[in-house]
Scaffold this motif. Structure first.
Motif, PDB file in Angstrom:
ATOM      1  N   LYS A  12      43.567  49.944  46.597  1.00  0.00           N
ATOM      2  CA  LYS A  12      43.651  48.552  46.044  1.00  0.00           C
ATOM      3  C   LYS A  12      45.034  48.235  45.445  1.00  0.00           C
ATOM      4  CE  LYS A  12      42.143  46.939  41.509  1.00  0.00           C
ATOM      5  NZ  LYS A  12      41.119  46.550  40.756  1.00  0.00           N
ATOM      6  N   LEU A  13      45.718  46.861  46.032  1.00  0.00           N
ATOM      7  CA  LEU A  13      47.052  46.622  45.620  1.00  0.00           C
ATOM      8  C   LEU A  13      46.836  45.248  44.890  1.00  0.00           C
ATOM      9  CD1 LEU A  13      49.925  46.929  48.211  1.00  0.00           C
ATOM     10  CD2 LEU A  13      49.606  44.770  46.851  1.00  0.00           C
ATOM     11  N   GLU A  14      47.837  45.451  43.920  1.00  0.00           N
ATOM     12  CA  GLU A  14      47.690  44.242  42.694  1.00  0.00           C
ATOM     13  C   GLU A  14      49.346  43.813  42.263  1.00  0.00           C
ATOM     14  OE1 GLU A  14      44.713  44.601  39.406  1.00  0.00           O
ATOM     15  OE2 GLU A  14      44.873  46.503  40.104  1.00  0.00           O
ATOM     16  N   ILE A  15      49.594  42.672  42.219  1.00  0.00           N
ATOM     17  CA  ILE A  15      50.541  42.222  41.271  1.00  0.00           C
ATOM     18  C   ILE A  15      49.882  41.491  40.235  1.00  0.00           C
ATOM     19  CG2 ILE A  15      52.688  40.765  41.465  1.00  0.00           C
ATOM     20  CD1 ILE A  15      53.036  41.414  44.447  1.00  0.00           C
ATOM     21  N   PRO A  16      49.863  42.022  39.155  1.00  0.00           N
ATOM     22  CA  PRO A  16      49.180  41.078  37.870  1.00  0.00           C
ATOM     23  C   PRO A  16      49.724  39.991  37.453  1.00  0.00           C
ATOM     24  CG  PRO A  16      49.471  43.726  37.391  1.00  0.00           C
ATOM     25  CD  PRO A  16      50.166  43.305  38.764  1.00  0.00           C
ATOM     26  N   GLU A  17      51.218  39.853  37.531  1.00  0.00           N
ATOM     27  CA  GLU A  17      51.943  38.911  37.259  1.00  0.00           C
ATOM     28  C   GLU A  17      51.578  37.587  37.725  1.00  0.00           C
ATOM     29  OE1 GLU A  17      52.903  41.984  37.854  1.00  0.00           O
ATOM     30  OE2 GLU A  17      54.108  42.400  35.655  1.00  0.00           O
ATOM     31  N   LEU A  18      51.287  37.807  39.165  1.00  0.00           N
ATOM     32  CA  LEU A  18      50.669  36.740  40.058  1.00  0.00           C
ATOM     33  C   LEU A  18      49.324  36.320  40.393  1.00  0.00           C
ATOM     34  CD1 LEU A  18      53.776  37.241  42.476  1.00  0.00           C
ATOM     35  CD2 LEU A  18      53.622  35.374  40.544  1.00  0.00           C
ATOM     36  N   ASP A  19      48.611  37.253  39.550  1.00  0.00           N
ATOM     37  CA  ASP A  19      47.201  37.406  39.922  1.00  0.00           C
ATOM     38  C   ASP A  19      46.795  37.482  41.522  1.00  0.00           C
ATOM     39  OD1 ASP A  19      45.924  37.254  37.607  1.00  0.00           O
ATOM     40  OD2 ASP A  19      46.036  34.887  37.374  1.00  0.00           O
ATOM     41  N   LEU A  20      47.567  38.392  42.143  1.00  0.00           N
ATOM     42  CA  LEU A  20      47.291  38.735  43.721  1.00  0.00           C
ATOM     43  C   LEU A  20      46.771  40.129  43.733  1.00  0.00           C
ATOM     44  CD1 LEU A  20      50.783  37.178  45.146  1.00  0.00           C
ATOM     45  CD2 LEU A  20      48.577  36.319  45.152  1.00  0.00           C
ATOM     46  N   ILE A  21      45.612  40.285  44.605  1.00  0.00           N
ATOM     47  CA  ILE A  21      45.113  41.385  44.701  1.00  0.00           C
ATOM     48  C   ILE A  21      44.561  41.356  46.285  1.00  0.00           C
ATOM     49  CG2 ILE A  21      42.971  42.695  44.286  1.00  0.00           C
ATOM     50  CD1 ILE A  21      42.713  41.460  41.483  1.00  0.00           C
ATOM     51  N   VAL A  22      44.800  42.876  46.775  1.00  0.00           N
ATOM     52  CA  VAL A  22      44.153  43.033  48.038  1.00  0.00           C
ATOM     53  C   VAL A  22      43.266  44.342  47.616  1.00  0.00           C
ATOM     54  CG1 VAL A  22      44.694  44.032  50.324  1.00  0.00           C
ATOM     55  CG2 VAL A  22      46.461  42.878  49.102  1.00  0.00           C
ATOM     56  N   GLU A  23      41.800  43.942  47.974  1.00  0.00           N
ATOM     57  CA  GLU A  23      40.785  44.786  47.747  1.00  0.00           C
ATOM     58  C   GLU A  23      40.643  46.001  48.652  1.00  0.00           C
ATOM     59  OE1 GLU A  23      39.019  44.969  45.067  1.00  0.00           O
ATOM     60  OE2 GLU A  23      39.262  42.960  44.102  1.00  0.00           O
ATOM     61  N   PRO A  24      40.215  46.962  48.537  1.00  0.00           N
ATOM     62  CA  PRO A  24      40.219  47.917  49.533  1.00  0.00           C
ATOM     63  C   PRO A  24      38.983  47.588  50.385  1.00  0.00           C
ATOM     64  CG  PRO A  24      39.369  48.913  47.470  1.00  0.00           C
ATOM     65  CD  PRO A  24      39.851  47.507  47.185  1.00  0.00           C
ATOM     66  N   GLY A  25      39.276  48.230  51.785  1.00  0.00           N
ATOM     67  CA  GLY A  25      38.182  47.998  52.733  1.00  0.00           C
ATOM     68  C   GLY A  25      38.600  48.087  54.225  1.00  0.00           C
ATOM     69  N   PRO A  26      37.823  48.648  55.032  1.00  0.00           N
ATOM     70  CA  PRO A  26      38.287  48.843  56.318  1.00  0.00           C
ATOM     71  C   PRO A  26      38.745  47.754  57.222  1.00  0.00           C
ATOM     72  CG  PRO A  26      35.700  48.996  56.114  1.00  0.00           C
ATOM     73  CD  PRO A  26      36.433  48.863  54.705  1.00  0.00           C
ATOM     74  N   ARG A  27      38.299  46.209  56.746  1.00  0.00           N
ATOM     75  CA  ARG A  27      38.920  45.191  57.428  1.00  0.00           C
ATOM     76  C   ARG A  27      39.756  44.556  56.500  1.00  0.00           C
ATOM     77  NH1 ARG A  27      33.439  41.631  59.177  1.00  0.00           N
ATOM     78  NH2 ARG A  27      32.841  42.837  57.120  1.00  0.00           N
ATOM     79  N   ALA A  28      40.335  45.131  55.635  1.00  0.00           N
ATOM     80  CA  ALA A  28      41.466  44.641  54.725  1.00  0.00           C
ATOM     81  C   ALA A  28      42.622  44.693  55.436  1.00  0.00           C
ATOM     82  CB  ALA A  28      41.597  45.171  53.323  1.00  0.00           C
ATOM     83  N   ASP A  29      43.669  43.977  55.373  1.00  0.00           N
ATOM     84  CA  ASP A  29      44.865  43.963  55.962  1.00  0.00           C
ATOM     85  C   ASP A  29      45.557  45.482  55.813  1.00  0.00           C
ATOM     86  OD1 ASP A  29      46.194  40.755  55.733  1.00  0.00           O
ATOM     87  OD2 ASP A  29      45.167  41.758  57.345  1.00  0.00           O
TER      88      ASP A  29
END
Ligand SMILES: [Zn+2]
Length: 189
Positions: free
Chosen positions: A89-106
């Motif tokens: 899971k990738l996050e930038i907390p200061e900007l509220d941006l998240i990439v959730e894990p998953g096989p179809r995630a970028d």
């Protein structure tokens, strides 16, 4: 290095972005160097067209399950390399941006700047689909402004990758801005 012990393993496959037909396998090879160090080579190869890419990573890089945190405070930090595995899971907390894990995630194999570009393009598409009088617009525009500042090294932020399996990594430009917290197996059960 060909006479050294090596250990090849396909760690991930995805559709080729270049020909849209082939499959790219990411092959991970570990080489033992004479001085006792190890390096990791990631090879990206399409089975149809000639798209390919190699990357060499010193294995002082952590491949354990854990939480990786990088502080980005200037332009130089934007060059830090990032690999987010499909379970990370990738996050930038200061900007509220998240990439959730998953096989179809970028699939993210890039540097910090590349990640900001992908977020910016996703947010811009979202922005353009909003109605003119949508109350959310000002908030989204502020986010785009902060992303622009971040790309110029004028916005301080944190990039966090949480990986319960240990395939993701960050190679910082400045090691003092990087921290790694191991996830113990018992924490996952
Ligand atoms: Zn291809």
């Amino acid at each position: 290095m060909s006479d050294k012990k090596r250990n090849n393993k396909i760690i991930y496959s995805f559709k080729c972005p270049s020909c849209q037909e082939g499959t790219i396998n990411i092959i991970k090879s570990i080489y033992d160097l004479p001085d006792g160090d190890k390096i990791l080579i990631l090879k990206f190869e399409c089975n149809i067209c000639n798209f390919h890419k190699n990357d060499v990573i010193p294995l002082t890089t952590n491949m354990e399950a854990g939480i990786m945190t990088l502080q980005i405070t200037n332009e130089e930090d934007l060059k830090s390399k990032i690999y987010r595995s499909p379970v990370g899971k990738l996050e930038i907390p200061e900007l509220d941006l998240i990439v959730e894990p998953g096989p179809r995630a970028d699939f993210y194999y890039t540097n910090v700047e590349g990640i900001l570009y992908r977020f910016e393009s996703a947010v811009s598409i979202y922005r353009n689909n909003l109605e003119k009088n949508d109350p959310e617009i000002s908030e989204i525009e502020e986010l785009l402004e902060n992303l622009q500042k971040a790309k110029d090294g004028r916005f301080k932020f944190t990039l966090v990758i949480t990986d319960p399996q240990g395939g993701s990594y960050i190679i910082p430009q400045n090691k003092s801005k990087y921290t790694f917290k191991k996830i113990e197996k018992k924490d996952l059960e």
